[in-house]
Enzyme design. Structure first.
Site, PDB file in Angstrom:
ATOM      1  N   ASP A   1      -4.884  -0.251  -3.354  1.00 17.25           N
ATOM      2  CA  ASP A   1      -5.043  -1.474  -4.144  1.00 17.25           C
ATOM      3  C   ASP A   1      -6.519  -1.783  -4.391  1.00 17.25           C
ATOM      4  OD1 ASP A   1      -4.196  -3.717  -5.502  1.00 17.25           O
ATOM      5  OD2 ASP A   1      -3.998  -4.952  -3.705  1.00 17.25           O
TER       6      ASP A   1
ATOM      7  N   ASN B   1       4.067  -1.993 -12.485  1.00 19.93           N
ATOM      8  CA  ASN B   1       2.853  -1.643 -13.233  1.00 19.93           C
ATOM      9  C   ASN B   1       3.124  -1.387 -14.713  1.00 19.93           C
ATOM     10  OD1 ASN B   1       1.271   0.214 -10.513  1.00 19.93           O
ATOM     11  ND2 ASN B   1       1.099  -1.928 -11.071  1.00 19.93           N
TER      12      ASN B   1
END
Length: 247
Positions: free
Chosen positions: A15, A63
């Site tokens: 991340d 995503n």
């Protein structure tokens, strides 16, 4: 870090690529490009310490909701990375496995991934599991649907046959051991729909560094932290000590 209590399987939520780029006044795609470099050195580190499985949360189902330009750039970056990194993966004997709803990926990406899996299939080094278009809720729902179909077709004759062990064979991670340690970079402290079933007894380690800044030493420190923990799996510490004393 010692060989004692070495995790068999480490999973990482990579991340912070976009925020890393934003802090530097760059487009988000530059953060993803930098993140590929981090993947290279962490895969290398995993091989150096004899890690058996390394799973990387590469692209989640959620995503797909990002801006199209970013998603397209990520897909192109993925293809470029596969082509560029294949010789190094072969040299390091890395075996690549892919989990997730791969059917949703662009055809070019699916083709390159298939070629990569086939080319590395006989490698005997670290098993690199790429979670692509992956979501744990999708995976669990898909497993339940397939089990229902197996019951309807008679492949599963009785509902009493449905156990945790059987259910696990219908997951995309079938045959892959559950993670011993899960690392998340960027300071965020959540699973984000990643390996919800598999992480029932996984140890978590959160680090306040964006993925592009994650170094080999950070991996070693996370594993050392893991080695200092007592994993009880629902038992008491006394029970564990008594069991170990009998070995």
């Amino acid at each position: 870090m010692t060989d004692e209590k070495m995790p068999r399987h480490v999973a990482i939520i990579m991340d912070g690529n976009g925020r890393w780029a934003k802090e530097r006044g760059l487009e988000r795609v530059y953060g993803h490009q930098k993140g590929v470099e981090t993947v290279r050195r962490i895969v290398e580190a995993a091989g150096e310490i004899g890690l058996e499985y390394l799973t990387l949360y590469t692209f989640s189902i959620e995503n797909w909701n990002r801006p199209k330009a970013e998603v397209d750039a990520l897909m192109g970056l993925m293809v470029d990375a596969i082509i560029r990194e294949t010789p190094d993966l072969m040299e390091k004997h890395v075996k690549v496995l892919v989990i997730g709803n791969v059917a949703d990926l662009p055809e070019t990406v699916r083709q390159k991934l298939g070629e990569l899996e086939a080319k590395t299939a006989a490698n005997d080094g670290v098993k690199l599991v790429l979670a692509l278009s992956y979501g744990a809720r999708w995976e669990i729902t898909e497993a339940a649907r397939r089990i229902a179909e197996a019951c309807r077709s008679g492949k599963i004759g009785d509902v009493d046959e449905i156990t945790e062990s059987l259910f696990a064979t219908y997951l995309t991670t079938a045959g892959i051991p559950d993670p011993d340690l899960l690392i998340r970079t960027s300071g965020e402290c959540r699973l984000s729909n990643f390996l919800l079933w598999q992480c029932a007894y996984t140890e978590f380690y959160f680090i306040d560094k964006f993925w592009p800044d994650f170094e080999k030493d950070d991996l070693y420190l996370a594993i050392r932290n893991f080695q200092l923990r007592e994993r009880r799996f629902g038992m008491t510490g006394e029970q564990l000590k008594a069991g170990n004393a009998g070995k």
